[in-house]
Design an enzyme around this catalytic site. Structure first.
Site, PDB file in Angstrom:
ATOM      1  CB  CYS A 272      -6.459   3.784  -5.167  1.00  0.00           C
ATOM      2  SG  CYS A 272      -7.592   2.578  -4.272  1.00  0.00           S
ATOM      3  CG  HIS A 354      -1.905   2.034  -3.811  1.00  0.00           C
ATOM      4  ND1 HIS A 354      -1.748   3.228  -3.115  1.00  0.00           N
ATOM      5  CD2 HIS A 354      -2.970   1.365  -3.672  1.00  0.00           C
ATOM      6  CE1 HIS A 354      -3.147   3.452  -2.621  1.00  0.00           C
ATOM      7  NE2 HIS A 354      -3.840   2.457  -3.043  1.00  0.00           N
ATOM      8  CD  GLU A 356       1.505   4.294  -3.049  1.00  0.00           C
ATOM      9  OE1 GLU A 356       0.649   3.617  -2.295  1.00  0.00           O
ATOM     10  OE2 GLU A 356       1.120   4.374  -4.316  1.00  0.00           O
TER      11      GLU A 356
END
Length: 384
Positions: A272, A354, A356
């Site tokens: 990001c 992202h 995760e």
């Protein structure tokens, strides 16, 4: 709560458009960039994601607060949003993990919320005109008066918000993903020494740190102002550039630091804001998107392979500004903006989204394994 007993609230955009509604958080007035998130779940993770610092988040899913909030789903120590906009809200949540209702949570953290407005109309407005500043108030219920406060607020373009959210002290993160939430096999790390990763904190989410720990990393989180010399003193096997809020081009200190770290030729992984900072340090430029990418179902890929990703950003790397030594690994398939890059010769790579998740799909979790592989490969080569 009957509407007759609800406290009036007002949302006004910078162009003067007004949306009267009802309060479901703290009392007061707040101003920020009004954006929208299309996720159907994960409102607590969104509100506590430091990347949303300075923003008023409109949730397009029509029911908010059904599952309440709990201590396990926090992505940082407190919510960073400036305000919350919803169609309908629940004051009596129903979920076995819930410890508090969403309205009570917002009151506790002094976050202003407004509900009862047409979030579809607001989202269409932001999509057609673009994200813009706005304000919510339970005190100022005259649009013209609230507009004056909004017009005095700075634009997100050119704003460095990393200094608002970065850690003040160095700390070590060791907690992996809880076994109950482990969604897939992680590469076997037994018998292998832990890898030391220094995470440059531009506004890092806890679940990123958990995923790194799950892949056998000892993670040292340092403030965004940490010098390259201090970072390299930890003798890291790799360097991680985290997510964060604001305009990446304004994070000048982070760009300078990353440029100097490139010379060490250690593996670098950016997510990001970290993706944008890496791009800028490699000579690229960034630009502000019209309304950004915020949601859990953003398709990214290249050459017939697609990942469904979780995203939250308002800026992107300019494709035409990338130097010859850098290649694009992923595009956002909705608008063909750059979603991933990699240096052709050196161990640097990054993604705009992202991997995760938290919340979101897990298609891109393999990127943590790729980072670990890069670090182990370089460590083996150095030992040979």
């Amino acid at each position: 709560m009957p509407i007759a007993a609800a406290k009036p609230a007002l949302l006004v955009l910078a162009d003067g458009t007004a949306y009267p509604g009802w309060s479901f958080g703290a009392n007061g007035t707040t101003v920020g960039e009004v954006v929208f998130n299309t996720g159907m779940t994960g409102y607590q993770e969104v509100m506590t994601d430091p990347s949303y610092c300075g923003q008023i988040v409109t949730f397009t899913y029509p029911e908010l607060g059904n599952t309440g909030v709990n201590g396990e789903d926090e992505e940082s120590i407190y919510p960073h949003v400036k305000g919350v906009v919803a169609r309908n809200i629940t004051r009596r949540p129903s979920n076995w993990r819930s410890t508090q209702s969403l309205p009570d949570y917002l009151v506790e953290h002094k976050i202003i919320g407004i509900y009862g407005i047409d979030t579809r109309a607001l989202t269409r407005k932001l999509r057609s005109v673009g994200a813009m500043n706005g304000g919510i108030s339970t005190e100022i219920l005259e649009p013209e008066a609230l507009l004056q406060h909004i017009q005095a607020a700075p634009s997100m373009a050119g704003l460095n918000l990393v200094k608002e959210v970065t850690t003040r002290e160095v700390y070590e993160w060791t907690d992996p993903t809880n076994d109950h939430w482990q969604f897939g096999p992680v590469a076997e790390q037994k018998g292998q020494p832990p890898l030391t990763v220094v995470a440059l904190d531009f506004g890092v989410k806890r679940n990123i740190l958990r995923r790194l720990a799950s892949y056998g990393c000892r993670v040292i989180v340092v403030p965004a102002s940490t010098s390259p010399a201090e970072i390299l003193q930890y003798n890291p096997d790799g360097i991680f550039l985290s997510n964060g809020p604001g305009d990446p081009a304004a994070v000048e200190e982070g760009i300078v630091t990353t440029k100097e770290l490139l010379a060490a030729k250690k593996p670098i992984f950016g997510i990001c804001m970290g993706h944008q900072v890496l791009g800028l340090s490699l000579g690229a430029e960034t630009f502000k998107l019209k309304f950004g990418h915020r949601g859990l179902n953003q398709p990214c890929g290249l050459k017939q392979q697609v990942e469904i990703t979780s995203q939250n950003h308002g800026f992107a790397v300019t494709e035409d500004s990338l130097v010859e030594e850098v290649e694009i690994t992923h595009f956002n398939l909705n608008d063909k903006t750059v979603a991933g890059l990699r240096h052709k010769e050196l161990p640097f790579f990054s993604v705009q989204y992202h991997p995760e998740a938290s919340p979101g799909p897990h298609d891109a979790d393999y990127l943590f394994a790729d980072f670990v592989q890069l670090m182990r490969q370089q460590k083996a080569e150095a030992a040979a």
